[in-house]
Write an enzyme that holds these catalytic residues in place. Structure first.
Site, mmCIF file in Angstrom:
data_model
loop_
_atom_site.group_PDB
_atom_site.id
_atom_site.type_symbol
_atom_site.label_atom_id
_atom_site.label_comp_id
_atom_site.label_asym_id
_atom_site.label_seq_id
_atom_site.Cartn_x
_atom_site.Cartn_y
_atom_site.Cartn_z
ATOM 1 N N ARG A 170 -12.129 -3.157 -21.236
ATOM 2 C CA ARG A 170 -12.269 -4.225 -20.257
ATOM 3 C C ARG A 170 -10.963 -4.983 -20.212
ATOM 4 O O ARG A 170 -10.165 -4.944 -21.156
ATOM 5 C CB ARG A 170 -13.422 -5.166 -20.608
ATOM 6 C CG ARG A 170 -13.226 -6.001 -21.877
ATOM 7 C CD ARG A 170 -14.471 -6.810 -22.177
ATOM 8 N NE ARG A 170 -14.391 -7.566 -23.406
ATOM 9 C CZ ARG A 170 -14.011 -8.837 -23.501
ATOM 10 N NH1 ARG A 170 -13.627 -9.488 -22.414
ATOM 11 N NH2 ARG A 170 -13.992 -9.459 -24.668
ATOM 12 N N LYS A 173 -4.286 -10.403 -19.298
ATOM 13 C CA LYS A 173 -4.369 -9.351 -18.296
ATOM 14 C C LYS A 173 -3.280 -8.309 -18.522
ATOM 15 O O LYS A 173 -2.183 -8.628 -18.977
ATOM 16 C CB LYS A 173 -4.234 -9.969 -16.899
ATOM 17 C CG LYS A 173 -4.635 -9.058 -15.760
ATOM 18 C CD LYS A 173 -4.640 -9.816 -14.433
ATOM 19 C CE LYS A 173 -5.103 -8.918 -13.291
ATOM 20 N NZ LYS A 173 -5.128 -9.652 -11.997
ATOM 21 N N PHE A 174 -3.591 -7.062 -18.216
ATOM 22 C CA PHE A 174 -2.692 -5.916 -18.378
ATOM 23 C C PHE A 174 -2.365 -5.670 -19.859
ATOM 24 O O PHE A 174 -1.350 -5.056 -20.176
ATOM 25 C CB PHE A 174 -1.389 -6.103 -17.589
ATOM 26 C CG PHE A 174 -1.573 -6.522 -16.166
ATOM 27 C CD1 PHE A 174 -2.374 -5.796 -15.293
ATOM 28 C CD2 PHE A 174 -0.953 -7.675 -15.681
ATOM 29 C CE1 PHE A 174 -2.539 -6.188 -13.978
ATOM 30 C CE2 PHE A 174 -1.122 -8.080 -14.368
ATOM 31 C CZ PHE A 174 -1.920 -7.336 -13.515
ATOM 32 N N ARG A 175 -3.212 -6.189 -20.763
ATOM 33 C CA ARG A 175 -2.979 -6.090 -22.209
ATOM 34 C C ARG A 175 -1.736 -6.873 -22.646
ATOM 35 O O ARG A 175 -1.199 -6.649 -23.733
ATOM 36 C CB ARG A 175 -2.862 -4.629 -22.658
ATOM 37 C CG ARG A 175 -4.144 -3.816 -22.499
ATOM 38 C CD ARG A 175 -5.268 -4.404 -23.354
ATOM 39 N NE ARG A 175 -6.452 -3.559 -23.401
ATOM 40 C CZ ARG A 175 -7.478 -3.661 -22.550
ATOM 41 N NH1 ARG A 175 -7.436 -4.553 -21.574
ATOM 42 N NH2 ARG A 175 -8.528 -2.879 -22.660
ATOM 43 N N LEU A 176 -1.280 -7.789 -21.816
ATOM 44 C CA LEU A 176 -0.155 -8.656 -22.182
ATOM 45 C C LEU A 176 -0.729 -9.914 -22.834
ATOM 46 O O LEU A 176 -0.703 -11.007 -22.268
ATOM 47 C CB LEU A 176 0.692 -8.985 -20.947
ATOM 48 C CG LEU A 176 1.297 -7.770 -20.236
ATOM 49 C CD1 LEU A 176 2.116 -8.215 -19.020
ATOM 50 C CD2 LEU A 176 2.176 -6.974 -21.208
#
Length: 213
Positions: free
Chosen positions: A8, A189-192
């Site tokens: 997710r 978000k975006f794994r950042l």
């Protein structure tokens, strides 16, 4: 089920340097207060405690945070348990709070010491009597033949102390984790993800650094 497809995105919040408290204890208190109020989260005081025994093998378990003072984080246990044996051999430990519905994690590392007996006694006798009896009945982490054997001891103690104060076991009490490192993680978000650590300097000041996700 393909575990590799379980994922997710994290879009709940952002963590910025400008919003961080200069004192990591205050930052922790702020996050804990919000976690306790969050309807989506239960057991906000539960954390994973990691210790390392004499053999170098790490051990982890979930324990409950019971107090915070000016120097550290306090939990209670049987001193002869696996965690107690580890701490006796190696005072370094790590705490990890995972508040996943809030997309937050906190890692705390430091040295463990026992709290004074008076503090342990005060907490022990503030617990429900059933919990006091459970602590007295259990030789935590020792092997046992059956649950029935443990329940028999518990019921015998219940009868013995029906009209008496339950004595705190001599091998039971509190530990304080005195931290020198904190890390606050907010999913991004975006794994950042946003990660900030507090490191204690030689002058006992807290240095704050952003870490890559």
């Amino acid at each position: 089920m393909k575990l590799q497809d379980e994922r997710r995105d994290y879009e709940r919040a952002q963590l910025r340097r400008s919003t961080l408290k200069s004192d990591p204890f205050e930052q922790f208190a702020s996050w804990l207060s919000a976690a306790k109020e969050a309807a989506v989260l239960s057991d906000s005081t539960a954390f994973t405690l990691a210790t390392v025994g004499p053999s170098g093998r790490p051990h982890q378990r979930i324990v409950l945070l019971k107090d915070i003072d000016s120097t550290g984080f306090i939990f209670y246990t049987n001193y002869d348990s696996q965690k107690g044996q580890d701490i006796s051999a190696n005072q370094q430990a790590s705490m990890h709070f995972a508040w996943l519905p809030l997309e937050q994690q906190i890692r705390i590392e430091g040295v463990v010491e026992k709290v004074d007996q008076a503090t342990s006694e005060a907490y022990f006798h503030s617990r429900p009597k059933s919990s006091q009896l459970g602590a007295l009945a259990s030789q935590q982490s020792a092997t046992i033949e059956s649950r029935g054997e443990l329940e028999e001891v518990y019921h015998e103690l219940t009868d013995r102390y029906a009209d008496q104060v339950v004595p705190m076991p001599e091998n039971w009490g509190g530990y304080r984790v005195k931290p020198d490192y904190f890390e606050f993680w907010q999913g991004g978000k975006f794994r950042l993800h946003d990660r900030f650590c507090y490191r204690q300097s030689q002058t006992n000041d807290w240095l704050i650094e952003r870490l890559q996700p």
